[in-house]
Scaffold this motif. Structure first.
Motif, PDB file in Angstrom:
ATOM      1  N   ASN A 108       9.662  33.586 -34.784  1.00  0.00           N
ATOM      2  CA  ASN A 108      10.494  32.392 -34.659  1.00  0.00           C
ATOM      3  C   ASN A 108      10.453  31.883 -33.222  1.00  0.00           C
ATOM      4  OD1 ASN A 108      12.268  33.996 -33.152  1.00  0.00           O
ATOM      5  ND2 ASN A 108      13.673  34.302 -34.848  1.00  0.00           N
ATOM      6  N   SER A 109      11.232  30.846 -32.928  1.00  0.00           N
ATOM      7  CA  SER A 109      11.192  30.243 -31.596  1.00  0.00           C
ATOM      8  C   SER A 109      11.750  31.159 -30.511  1.00  0.00           C
ATOM      9  CB  SER A 109      11.959  28.924 -31.589  1.00  0.00           C
ATOM     10  OG  SER A 109      13.299  29.137 -31.982  1.00  0.00           O
ATOM     11  N   PHE A 110      12.441  32.220 -30.918  1.00  0.00           N
ATOM     12  CA  PHE A 110      12.963  33.191 -29.953  1.00  0.00           C
ATOM     13  C   PHE A 110      12.008  34.362 -29.750  1.00  0.00           C
ATOM     14  CE2 PHE A 110      16.758  31.290 -31.994  1.00  0.00           C
ATOM     15  CZ  PHE A 110      17.258  30.634 -30.885  1.00  0.00           C
ATOM     16  N   GLY A 111      10.855  34.330 -30.435  1.00  0.00           N
ATOM     17  CA  GLY A 111       9.868  35.390 -30.296  1.00  0.00           C
ATOM     18  C   GLY A 111      10.125  36.591 -31.171  1.00  0.00           C
ATOM     19  N   GLN A 112      11.112  36.497 -32.067  1.00  0.00           N
ATOM     20  CA  GLN A 112      11.429  37.606 -32.963  1.00  0.00           C
ATOM     21  C   GLN A 112      10.613  37.475 -34.239  1.00  0.00           C
ATOM     22  OE1 GLN A 112      15.589  36.697 -33.326  1.00  0.00           O
ATOM     23  NE2 GLN A 112      16.173  38.133 -31.709  1.00  0.00           N
ATOM     24  N   ALA A 113      10.055  38.602 -34.694  1.00  0.00           N
ATOM     25  CA  ALA A 113       9.271  38.596 -35.925  1.00  0.00           C
ATOM     26  C   ALA A 113      10.192  38.393 -37.121  1.00  0.00           C
ATOM     27  CB  ALA A 113       8.511  39.901 -36.068  1.00  0.00           C
ATOM     28  N   GLU A 114       9.740  37.577 -38.079  1.00  0.00           N
ATOM     29  CA  GLU A 114      10.510  37.366 -39.299  1.00  0.00           C
ATOM     30  C   GLU A 114       9.560  37.043 -40.442  1.00  0.00           C
ATOM     31  OE1 GLU A 114      13.227  34.146 -38.472  1.00  0.00           O
ATOM     32  OE2 GLU A 114      11.706  32.644 -38.821  1.00  0.00           O
ATOM     33  N   VAL A 115       9.999  37.327 -41.659  1.00  0.00           N
ATOM     34  CA  VAL A 115       9.205  37.032 -42.851  1.00  0.00           C
ATOM     35  C   VAL A 115       9.633  35.675 -43.370  1.00  0.00           C
ATOM     36  CG1 VAL A 115       8.701  37.737 -45.217  1.00  0.00           C
ATOM     37  CG2 VAL A 115       8.987  39.463 -43.432  1.00  0.00           C
ATOM     38  N   ARG A 116       8.643  34.806 -43.632  1.00  0.00           N
ATOM     39  CA  ARG A 116       8.920  33.483 -44.200  1.00  0.00           C
ATOM     40  C   ARG A 116       8.007  33.253 -45.387  1.00  0.00           C
ATOM     41  NH1 ARG A 116       8.856  29.376 -39.117  1.00  0.00           N
ATOM     42  NH2 ARG A 116      10.278  30.504 -37.773  1.00  0.00           N
ATOM     43  N   TYR A 117       8.544  32.617 -46.388  1.00  0.00           N
ATOM     44  CA  TYR A 117       7.748  32.233 -47.540  1.00  0.00           C
ATOM     45  C   TYR A 117       7.010  30.940 -47.224  1.00  0.00           C
ATOM     46  CZ  TYR A 117      10.431  35.667 -50.113  1.00  0.00           C
ATOM     47  OH  TYR A 117      11.005  36.829 -50.529  1.00  0.00           O
ATOM     48  N   LEU A 118       5.797  30.816 -47.732  1.00  0.00           N
ATOM     49  CA  LEU A 118       4.984  29.618 -47.549  1.00  0.00           C
ATOM     50  C   LEU A 118       4.877  28.921 -48.898  1.00  0.00           C
ATOM     51  CD1 LEU A 118       2.992  27.944 -45.718  1.00  0.00           C
ATOM     52  CD2 LEU A 118       1.199  29.340 -46.743  1.00  0.00           C
ATOM     53  N   ILE A 119       5.210  27.634 -48.931  1.00  0.00           N
ATOM     54  CA  ILE A 119       5.093  26.859 -50.158  1.00  0.00           C
ATOM     55  C   ILE A 119       4.217  25.637 -49.895  1.00  0.00           C
ATOM     56  CG2 ILE A 119       7.339  27.592 -51.022  1.00  0.00           C
ATOM     57  CD1 ILE A 119       8.302  24.684 -50.344  1.00  0.00           C
ATOM     58  N   VAL A 120       3.602  25.132 -50.949  1.00  0.00           N
ATOM     59  CA  VAL A 120       2.869  23.880 -50.884  1.00  0.00           C
ATOM     60  C   VAL A 120       3.608  22.923 -51.814  1.00  0.00           C
ATOM     61  CG1 VAL A 120       0.695  22.700 -51.352  1.00  0.00           C
ATOM     62  CG2 VAL A 120       0.688  25.040 -50.457  1.00  0.00           C
ATOM     63  N   THR A 121       3.978  21.780 -51.293  1.00  0.00           N
ATOM     64  CA  THR A 121       4.723  20.795 -52.073  1.00  0.00           C
ATOM     65  C   THR A 121       4.302  19.395 -51.667  1.00  0.00           C
ATOM     66  OG1 THR A 121       6.944  20.164 -52.829  1.00  0.00           O
ATOM     67  CG2 THR A 121       6.681  20.654 -50.478  1.00  0.00           C
ATOM     68  N   LYS A 122       4.748  18.422 -52.408  1.00  0.00           N
ATOM     69  CA  LYS A 122       4.445  17.033 -52.074  1.00  0.00           C
ATOM     70  C   LYS A 122       5.637  16.426 -51.355  1.00  0.00           C
ATOM     71  CE  LYS A 122       1.205  16.421 -55.736  1.00  0.00           C
ATOM     72  NZ  LYS A 122       0.430  15.487 -56.456  1.00  0.00           N
ATOM     73  N   ILE A 123       5.335  15.623 -50.324  1.00  0.00           N
ATOM     74  CA  ILE A 123       6.384  14.913 -49.610  1.00  0.00           C
ATOM     75  C   ILE A 123       6.020  13.438 -49.558  1.00  0.00           C
ATOM     76  CG2 ILE A 123       7.038  16.899 -48.199  1.00  0.00           C
ATOM     77  CD1 ILE A 123       5.616  15.533 -45.859  1.00  0.00           C
ATOM     78  N   LYS A 124       7.034  12.611 -49.469  1.00  0.00           N
ATOM     79  CA  LYS A 124       6.815  11.170 -49.404  1.00  0.00           C
ATOM     80  C   LYS A 124       7.345  10.670 -48.073  1.00  0.00           C
ATOM     81  CE  LYS A 124       7.231   7.156 -52.346  1.00  0.00           C
ATOM     82  NZ  LYS A 124       7.772   6.660 -53.629  1.00  0.00           N
ATOM     83  N   ILE A 125       6.459  10.045 -47.290  1.00  0.00           N
ATOM     84  CA  ILE A 125       6.818   9.492 -45.989  1.00  0.00           C
ATOM     85  C   ILE A 125       6.367   8.040 -45.962  1.00  0.00           C
ATOM     86  CG2 ILE A 125       6.558   9.677 -43.490  1.00  0.00           C
ATOM     87  CD1 ILE A 125       5.676  12.574 -43.877  1.00  0.00           C
ATOM     88  N   ALA A 126       7.289   7.146 -45.685  1.00  0.00           N
ATOM     89  CA  ALA A 126       6.984   5.712 -45.573  1.00  0.00           C
ATOM     90  C   ALA A 126       6.206   5.196 -46.785  1.00  0.00           C
ATOM     91  CB  ALA A 126       6.240   5.423 -44.278  1.00  0.00           C
ATOM     92  N   GLY A 127       6.592   5.650 -47.975  1.00  0.00           N
ATOM     93  CA  GLY A 127       5.973   5.163 -49.198  1.00  0.00           C
ATOM     94  C   GLY A 127       4.680   5.841 -49.598  1.00  0.00           C
ATOM     95  N   GLU A 128       4.185   6.779 -48.808  1.00  0.00           N
ATOM     96  CA  GLU A 128       2.952   7.494 -49.127  1.00  0.00           C
ATOM     97  C   GLU A 128       3.275   8.948 -49.444  1.00  0.00           C
ATOM     98  OE1 GLU A 128      -0.572   6.777 -46.790  1.00  0.00           O
ATOM     99  OE2 GLU A 128       0.485   5.208 -45.689  1.00  0.00           O
ATOM    100  N   THR A 129       2.604   9.499 -50.453  1.00  0.00           N
ATOM    101  CA  THR A 129       2.831  10.880 -50.872  1.00  0.00           C
ATOM    102  C   THR A 129       1.688  11.758 -50.375  1.00  0.00           C
ATOM    103  OG1 THR A 129       3.984  10.096 -52.836  1.00  0.00           O
ATOM    104  CG2 THR A 129       3.235  12.378 -52.854  1.00  0.00           C
ATOM    105  N   PHE A 130       2.067  12.922 -49.829  1.00  0.00           N
ATOM    106  CA  PHE A 130       1.102  13.871 -49.277  1.00  0.00           C
ATOM    107  C   PHE A 130       1.417  15.276 -49.764  1.00  0.00           C
ATOM    108  CE2 PHE A 130       1.817  10.540 -46.151  1.00  0.00           C
ATOM    109  CZ  PHE A 130       0.534  10.080 -45.942  1.00  0.00           C
ATOM    110  N   SER A 131       0.398  16.096 -49.874  1.00  0.00           N
ATOM    111  CA  SER A 131       0.575  17.517 -50.131  1.00  0.00           C
ATOM    112  C   SER A 131       0.711  18.199 -48.777  1.00  0.00           C
ATOM    113  CB  SER A 131      -0.639  18.066 -50.881  1.00  0.00           C
ATOM    114  OG  SER A 131      -0.469  19.425 -51.151  1.00  0.00           O
ATOM    115  N   ALA A 132       1.688  19.096 -48.647  1.00  0.00           N
ATOM    116  CA  ALA A 132       1.932  19.732 -47.349  1.00  0.00           C
ATOM    117  C   ALA A 132       2.395  21.169 -47.531  1.00  0.00           C
ATOM    118  CB  ALA A 132       2.984  18.952 -46.575  1.00  0.00           C
ATOM    119  N   GLU A 133       2.087  22.002 -46.539  1.00  0.00           N
ATOM    120  CA  GLU A 133       2.552  23.385 -46.514  1.00  0.00           C
ATOM    121  C   GLU A 133       3.818  23.469 -45.669  1.00  0.00           C
ATOM    122  OE1 GLU A 133      -0.493  25.869 -44.907  1.00  0.00           O
ATOM    123  OE2 GLU A 133      -1.675  25.841 -46.750  1.00  0.00           O
TER     124      GLU A 133
END
Length: 69
Positions: free
Chosen positions: A3-28
């Motif tokens: 994380n931003s403090f330099g501590q190790a942590e487990v995070r899940y990674l997902i792929v989903t679609k997001i919509k920004i300014a009317g356009e849809t993108f696939s993002a992790e």
């Protein structure tokens, strides 16, 4: 992942679609508890690269986009 403090942590990674300014993108996204933080998500440079120009002198230009619809 660290994380931003330099501590190790487990995070899940997902792929989903997001919509920004009317356009849809696939993002992790990596998931972490941001309930105590100002912003619920952070958009990284990989999502924005070659798609958007970020003007750090402006705030929430998406409102201007919605007015033009």
């Amino acid at each position: 992942m660290k994380n931003s403090f330099g501590q190790a942590e487990v995070r899940y990674l997902i792929v989903t679609k997001i919509k920004i300014a009317g356009e849809t993108f696939s993002a992790e996204f990596t998931l972490s508890d941001r309930s105590n933080m100002k912003n619920s998500i952070l958009l990284g440079r990989k999502i924005l690269r070659d798609k958007f120009l970020v003007d750090v002198n402006k705030v929430n230009l998406s409102k201007a986009y919605r007015k033009n619809l």
